[in-house]
Design a protein around this motif. Structure first.
Motif, mmCIF file in Angstrom:
data_model
loop_
_atom_site.group_PDB
_atom_site.id
_atom_site.type_symbol
_atom_site.label_atom_id
_atom_site.label_comp_id
_atom_site.label_asym_id
_atom_site.label_seq_id
_atom_site.Cartn_x
_atom_site.Cartn_y
_atom_site.Cartn_z
ATOM 1 N N GLY A 1 7.625 59.187 28.835
ATOM 2 C CA GLY A 1 8.079 60.522 28.437
ATOM 3 C C GLY A 1 9.552 60.709 28.753
ATOM 4 O O GLY A 1 10.311 61.267 27.953
ATOM 5 N N GLU A 2 9.969 60.213 29.909
ATOM 6 C CA GLU A 2 11.388 60.288 30.283
ATOM 7 C C GLU A 2 12.245 59.440 29.345
ATOM 8 O O GLU A 2 13.344 59.830 28.972
ATOM 9 C CB GLU A 2 11.587 59.862 31.737
ATOM 10 N N TYR A 3 11.732 58.266 28.961
ATOM 11 C CA TYR A 3 12.460 57.430 27.995
ATOM 12 C C TYR A 3 12.682 58.206 26.695
ATOM 13 O O TYR A 3 13.789 58.223 26.149
ATOM 14 C CB TYR A 3 11.697 56.123 27.695
ATOM 15 N N ARG A 4 11.643 58.864 26.204
ATOM 16 C CA ARG A 4 11.781 59.620 24.949
ATOM 17 C C ARG A 4 12.787 60.758 25.100
ATOM 18 O O ARG A 4 13.588 61.001 24.194
ATOM 19 C CB ARG A 4 10.421 60.147 24.493
ATOM 20 N N ARG A 5 12.738 61.466 26.226
ATOM 21 C CA ARG A 5 13.705 62.555 26.440
ATOM 22 C C ARG A 5 15.131 62.010 26.494
ATOM 23 O O ARG A 5 16.054 62.584 25.918
ATOM 24 C CB ARG A 5 13.370 63.320 27.724
ATOM 25 N N ARG B 1 16.322 60.992 23.008
ATOM 26 C CA ARG B 1 16.711 62.189 22.250
ATOM 27 C C ARG B 1 18.074 62.693 22.712
ATOM 28 O O ARG B 1 18.947 62.970 21.898
ATOM 29 C CB ARG B 1 15.641 63.283 22.427
ATOM 30 N N ARG B 2 18.249 62.801 24.027
ATOM 31 C CA ARG B 2 19.521 63.294 24.571
ATOM 32 C C ARG B 2 20.694 62.409 24.160
ATOM 33 O O ARG B 2 21.737 62.887 23.718
ATOM 34 C CB ARG B 2 19.441 63.324 26.107
ATOM 35 N N LEU B 3 20.529 61.087 24.326
ATOM 36 C CA LEU B 3 21.630 60.182 24.012
ATOM 37 C C LEU B 3 21.882 60.086 22.511
ATOM 38 O O LEU B 3 23.023 59.871 22.091
ATOM 39 C CB LEU B 3 21.379 58.802 24.610
ATOM 40 N N SER B 4 20.857 60.273 21.693
ATOM 41 C CA SER B 4 21.093 60.272 20.240
ATOM 42 C C SER B 4 21.904 61.499 19.836
ATOM 43 O O SER B 4 22.757 61.423 18.949
ATOM 44 C CB SER B 4 19.777 60.189 19.456
ATOM 45 N N ILE B 5 21.691 62.625 20.504
ATOM 46 C CA ILE B 5 22.487 63.829 20.231
ATOM 47 C C ILE B 5 23.936 63.605 20.641
ATOM 48 O O ILE B 5 24.869 63.935 19.897
ATOM 49 C CB ILE B 5 21.884 65.054 20.950
ATOM 50 N N VAL B 6 24.137 63.013 21.821
ATOM 51 C CA VAL B 6 25.497 62.703 22.276
ATOM 52 C C VAL B 6 26.167 61.729 21.303
ATOM 53 O O VAL B 6 27.325 61.916 20.918
ATOM 54 C CB VAL B 6 25.487 62.116 23.714
ATOM 55 N N ALA B 7 25.433 60.715 20.880
ATOM 56 C CA ALA B 7 25.990 59.719 19.953
ATOM 57 C C ALA B 7 26.410 60.368 18.639
ATOM 58 O O ALA B 7 27.477 60.055 18.099
ATOM 59 C CB ALA B 7 24.973 58.605 19.695
ATOM 60 N N ILE C 1 28.298 61.355 32.019
ATOM 61 C CA ILE C 1 26.920 60.982 31.669
ATOM 62 C C ILE C 1 26.060 60.929 32.930
ATOM 63 O O ILE C 1 24.894 61.296 32.919
ATOM 64 C CB ILE C 1 26.895 59.614 30.941
ATOM 65 N N TYR C 2 26.641 60.486 34.050
ATOM 66 C CA TYR C 2 25.874 60.339 35.280
ATOM 67 C C TYR C 2 25.462 61.668 35.899
ATOM 68 O O TYR C 2 24.658 61.700 36.809
ATOM 69 C CB TYR C 2 26.637 59.507 36.304
ATOM 70 N N LYS C 3 26.022 62.756 35.422
ATOM 71 C CA LYS C 3 25.593 64.057 35.924
ATOM 72 C C LYS C 3 24.149 64.332 35.517
ATOM 73 O O LYS C 3 23.415 65.013 36.214
ATOM 74 C CB LYS C 3 26.513 65.165 35.412
ATOM 75 N N GLY D 1 24.910 50.563 18.669
ATOM 76 C CA GLY D 1 26.313 50.581 19.084
ATOM 77 C C GLY D 1 26.702 51.872 19.775
ATOM 78 O O GLY D 1 27.227 51.858 20.892
ATOM 79 N N PRO D 2 26.445 53.018 19.130
ATOM 80 C CA PRO D 2 26.837 54.288 19.754
ATOM 81 C C PRO D 2 26.160 54.566 21.093
ATOM 82 O O PRO D 2 26.782 55.111 21.995
ATOM 83 C CB PRO D 2 26.437 55.329 18.704
ATOM 84 N N ILE D 3 24.900 54.198 21.252
ATOM 85 C CA ILE D 3 24.219 54.482 22.527
ATOM 86 C C ILE D 3 24.474 53.382 23.550
ATOM 87 O O ILE D 3 24.916 53.647 24.666
ATOM 88 C CB ILE D 3 22.697 54.692 22.326
ATOM 89 N N ILE D 4 24.206 52.140 23.186
ATOM 90 C CA ILE D 4 24.293 51.044 24.150
ATOM 91 C C ILE D 4 25.742 50.690 24.474
ATOM 92 O O ILE D 4 26.112 50.539 25.633
ATOM 93 C CB ILE D 4 23.520 49.797 23.657
ATOM 94 N N GLN D 5 26.571 50.553 23.457
ATOM 95 C CA GLN D 5 27.969 50.157 23.679
ATOM 96 C C GLN D 5 28.832 51.351 24.097
ATOM 97 O O GLN D 5 29.502 51.313 25.114
ATOM 98 C CB GLN D 5 28.561 49.537 22.408
ATOM 99 N N ASP D 6 28.817 52.398 23.286
ATOM 100 C CA ASP D 6 29.766 53.497 23.482
ATOM 101 C C ASP D 6 29.408 54.420 24.638
ATOM 102 O O ASP D 6 30.284 54.954 25.286
ATOM 103 C CB ASP D 6 29.890 54.335 22.199
ATOM 104 N N ILE D 7 28.139 54.627 24.899
ATOM 105 C CA ILE D 7 27.762 55.563 25.955
ATOM 106 C C ILE D 7 27.416 54.829 27.248
ATOM 107 O O ILE D 7 28.056 55.033 28.276
ATOM 108 C CB ILE D 7 26.585 56.462 25.506
#
Length: 184
Positions: free
Chosen positions: A71-75, A78-84, A149-151, A131-137
């Motif tokens: 469940g945490e992975y899915r959240r 979702r969060r990182l896809s919005i940031v991306a 991001i660490y906040k 790329g946007p999630i793994i590389q850029d974020i």
């Protein structure tokens, strides 16, 4: 207890003898242990001939963690896809009318499967966001370029997320148009 994922390439559809109890010793003696049973779910909206038993070949699997961990992975996905999308105009434009990863985010983590048609969509989304999630974020945050991001997500959580992301990406790449991702 937790969530295990296995993914399979589907072989030919077979008709089983309905006089033999499904999953009994006699059933396994006759058909072997490499059968997959597909049943009606949202995959069926895309094909009215998917229901039934199939020969299969196990392609791989991984542990998706505890149910709360998944469940945490899915959240986080979702969060990182919005940031991306906020940081990548091309990605935001491509996904302006849909929610990325929606097929997975809204899929129950109870036993079930994501089939070949949905796997195509998810494969494409995992590739688009890689790329946007793994590389850029994640990598930039790891090296201190995006400390904000660490906040919300710790370094350990980001590393765990990255590993899970790669496992899911591989599963959907392997099963696109040819297989299923089974939740057990």
């Amino acid at each position: 207890m937790g969530l295990d994922i296995s993914y399979y390439k589907l072989g030919k559809k077979i008709e089983v003898d309905d006089t033999i109890e499904t999953w009994s010793e006699e059933f396994y003696d006759k058909y072997g242990h490499d059968l997959i049973w597909l049943y009606s779910n949202y995959e069926m909206e895309q094909s009215d001939d998917l229901d039934g038993f199939y020969e299969s070949e196990r392609l791989g699997g991984f542990r998706a963690g505890s149910y709360s961990g998944y469940g945490e992975y899915r959240r986080t996905l979702r969060r990182l896809s919005i940031v991306a999308m906020a940081e990548n105009k091309e990605l935001a434009e491509k996904y302006k009318d849909e929610t990325p990863f929606d097929l997975q985010l809204n899929f129950s983590d109870c036993e079930g499967f994501i089939g070949p048609f949905s796997s195509v969509t998810l494969r494409d989304q995992y590739r688009d966001f890689h790329g946007p999630i793994i590389q850029d974020i994640i990598k930039m945050a790891k090296y201190g370029i995006k400390p904000e991001i660490y906040k919300a997500i710790s370094k350990d959580e980001l590393e765990y997320f990255r590993n899970q992301y790669m496992d899911w990406k591989e599963a959907f790449e392997e099963t696109s148009n040819v297989g299923v991702v089974y939740y057990t």
